[in-house]
Design an enzyme around this catalytic site. Structure first.
Site, mmCIF file in Angstrom:
data_model
loop_
_atom_site.group_PDB
_atom_site.id
_atom_site.type_symbol
_atom_site.label_atom_id
_atom_site.label_comp_id
_atom_site.label_asym_id
_atom_site.label_seq_id
_atom_site.Cartn_x
_atom_site.Cartn_y
_atom_site.Cartn_z
ATOM 1 N N CYS A 1 -25.553 -12.625 -5.476
ATOM 2 C CA CYS A 1 -25.537 -11.801 -4.262
ATOM 3 C C CYS A 1 -25.241 -10.332 -4.594
ATOM 4 C CB CYS A 1 -24.464 -12.342 -3.316
ATOM 5 S SG CYS A 1 -24.271 -11.371 -1.814
ATOM 6 N N CYS B 1 -14.631 2.321 7.098
ATOM 7 C CA CYS B 1 -15.965 1.693 7.098
ATOM 8 C C CYS B 1 -15.795 0.242 6.679
ATOM 9 C CB CYS B 1 -16.863 2.427 6.102
ATOM 10 S SG CYS B 1 -18.438 1.595 5.751
ATOM 11 N N ASP C 1 0.805 -1.218 0.000
ATOM 12 C CA ASP C 1 0.000 0.000 0.000
ATOM 13 C C ASP C 1 0.844 1.277 0.000
ATOM 14 O OD1 ASP C 1 -2.423 1.271 -0.104
ATOM 15 O OD2 ASP C 1 -2.774 1.247 2.053
ATOM 16 N N CYS D 1 -19.343 -13.978 -6.938
ATOM 17 C CA CYS D 1 -20.383 -13.512 -6.012
ATOM 18 C C CYS D 1 -21.737 -14.116 -6.364
ATOM 19 C CB CYS D 1 -20.503 -11.999 -6.100
ATOM 20 S SG CYS D 1 -19.069 -11.129 -5.492
ATOM 21 N N CYS E 1 -24.541 -0.453 1.363
ATOM 22 C CA CYS E 1 -23.698 0.757 1.382
ATOM 23 C C CYS E 1 -24.565 2.011 1.571
ATOM 24 C CB CYS E 1 -22.884 0.855 0.097
ATOM 25 S SG CYS E 1 -21.914 2.373 0.066
ATOM 26 N N CYS F 1 -20.814 -9.540 3.904
ATOM 27 C CA CYS F 1 -20.389 -10.489 2.859
ATOM 28 C C CYS F 1 -20.359 -11.922 3.395
ATOM 29 C CB CYS F 1 -19.013 -10.097 2.338
ATOM 30 S SG CYS F 1 -18.426 -11.223 1.057
#
Ligand code: B12
Ligand code: SF4
Ligand code: SF4
Length: 350
Positions: A188, A243, A131, A185, A195, A250
């Protein structure tokens, strides 16, 4: 005799990394195209490190010209959140409850490089990071077999879920590539639906969502140095820093195990909940540094964290924070802090 891939995998596990995978250090033209169109839509907001004129994000050989491979490493940071202590507290995203991962992982990747050098009894050219370099870390992690893109745009790994950091070692070592992990996914859409700011609802298709960072609470409370748009403040709810809502819902995170890294546990840092009154009463940058310099919360500086604390206090109508908000309204000179404090006080009158 171990081959290079096995040797490197053994070293990674020995040092505590949770998963390791390898991919070629080739450019990723499709990811590059996607990245360019994403930022042309304005979704990168004011994150200057994503806005450079000649982006190298999909081009590892621009980082290490001799590069042959990218070793991707996964570090689980998950710890069970503590129950909500009530309206006098603001919530910290799980990745930030312990010590600053940039510092911890920098040291660990250095050990990784040194161990490889020792075990192959020779020099090699490499750069390791997490990062801190403009590389599309998720795309390289996916190609290294560490997981697949979830609709929340994070990488999901079976069995780790998505609560992990990604690190890389780009090097001139020729290593056999890993097999990509399959997964999807399916139908889903829980992350898109939960959000609060609809940050994941901006793409042309809900099957391949884009994230508008300007709407994401993580961006608003960490990266954004300015005022938070008034229409988004209530939606921030209890989140004082980052957040996790799209990860909490999930199903791939249902069985996530707690991290084994002591540095990422709440007792090593500031924990899952911050006392709003304590944050609002930090009067100087020095005081702020001494409380937060070992944690990721240092990033928004005093101004940003007090701004966030004021929003959460207004949203939760924190009784203990009220006297501090009044003090700040009367004495604080920073205009951004003042504006958010006045907004918070107006909520108590509603
Ligand atoms: C900028 C940034 C942010 C921004 C923008 C996030 C974003 N999704 O782009 C903000 C501030 C909002 C943010 C928030 C968070 N971040 Co962040 N962030 C980054 C950073 C520095 C760059 C990401 C980037 O280049 N974005 C630009 C977009 C266009 O790139 P991209 O998402 O990689 O896009 C690719 C995919 O869309 C892809 N794609 C290909 N196929 C498919 C298929 C599907 C279905 C999808 C959806 C996409 C897709 O194509 C694109 C190009 O390659 C990375 C570190 C790094 N250098 O990569 C960390 C990183 C992505 N963040 C991380 C974390 C932990 C977070 C938070 C969870 C922190 C928090 N709790 O608050 C949140 C999660 C929010 C979310 N839902 O994404 C981790 C993610 C680990 C993981 N499991 O994937 C990273 C990798 C840091 C690290 N080294 O560990 N972050
Ligand atoms: S981190 Fe929060 S605000 Fe950002 S996309 Fe996920 S749920 Fe939305
Ligand atoms: S919540 Fe559902 S749609 Fe979102 S990433 Fe997880 S599995 Fe995919």
């Amino acid at each position: 005799m171990l081959n290079l891939k096995q040797l490197i995998t053994n070293i990674a596990f020995d040092l505590g990394f949770d998963a390791v995978g390898i991919t070629l250090a080739d450019d990723l033209p499709k990811s590059n195209e996607h990245f360019l169109s994403w930022r042309e839509s304005g979704f990168a907001g004011e994150m200057n490190y994503l806005l450079r004129e000649d982006p190298i994000n999909a081009k590892p050989q621009r980082i290490v010209p001799e590069a042959k491979s990218v070793i991707s490493l996964l570090v689980n940071y998950y710890t069970e959140p503590h129950p909500d202590p009530g309206s006098d507290f603001g919530r910290v995203a799980a990745y930030a409850v312990g010590v600053d991962y940039h510092k911890v992982l920098k040291g660990k990747i250095k050990q990784f490089q040194e161990r490889i050098k020792k075990e192959i009894s020779g020099q090699f050219i490499s750069k390791g990071f997490s990062d801190s370099v403009p590389l599309l870390e998720k795309s390289f992690a996916r190609n290294s077999g560490l997981g697949f893109f979830g609709k929340h745009t994070l990488i999901i790994n079976k069995p780790f879920g998505s609560y992990f950091f990604i690190c890389e070692l780009i090097s001139d070592l020729e290593i056999e590539a890993s097999v990509e992990q399959t997964g999807t996914c399916g139908k889903c859409t829980r992350c898109i639906d939960i959000c609060p700011t609809e940050a994941l609802n901006v793409g042309a298709s809900r099957d391949l969502p884009l994230l508008d960072a300007r709407l994401c609470i993580s961006y608003l409370t960490i990266e954004n140095k300015e005022s938070i748009p008034v229409e988004l403040r209530e939606k921030i709810g209890e989140w004082i820093f980052g957040c996790d809502l799209c990860q909490i819902v999930c199903p791939y995170n249902n069985k996530t195990k707690e991290t084994t890294w002591e540095e990422f546990k709440p007792k090593a840092g500031i924990g899952h909940w911050l006392n709003l009154k304590e944050v609002l009463s930090i009067r100087s940058d020095e005081d702020f540094q001494s409380k937060f310099s070992h944690t990721p919360l240092i990033r928004p500086k005093r101004k940003g964290l007090i701004r966030n604390a004021a929003i959460v206090a207004g949203n939760r109508l924190s009784p203990n924070a009220l006297p501090e908000l009044i003090w700040l309204a009367e004495n604080e000179t920073d205009l951004i802090i003042r504006e958010h404090v006045l907004w918070a006080l107006s909520k108590y009158d509603d």
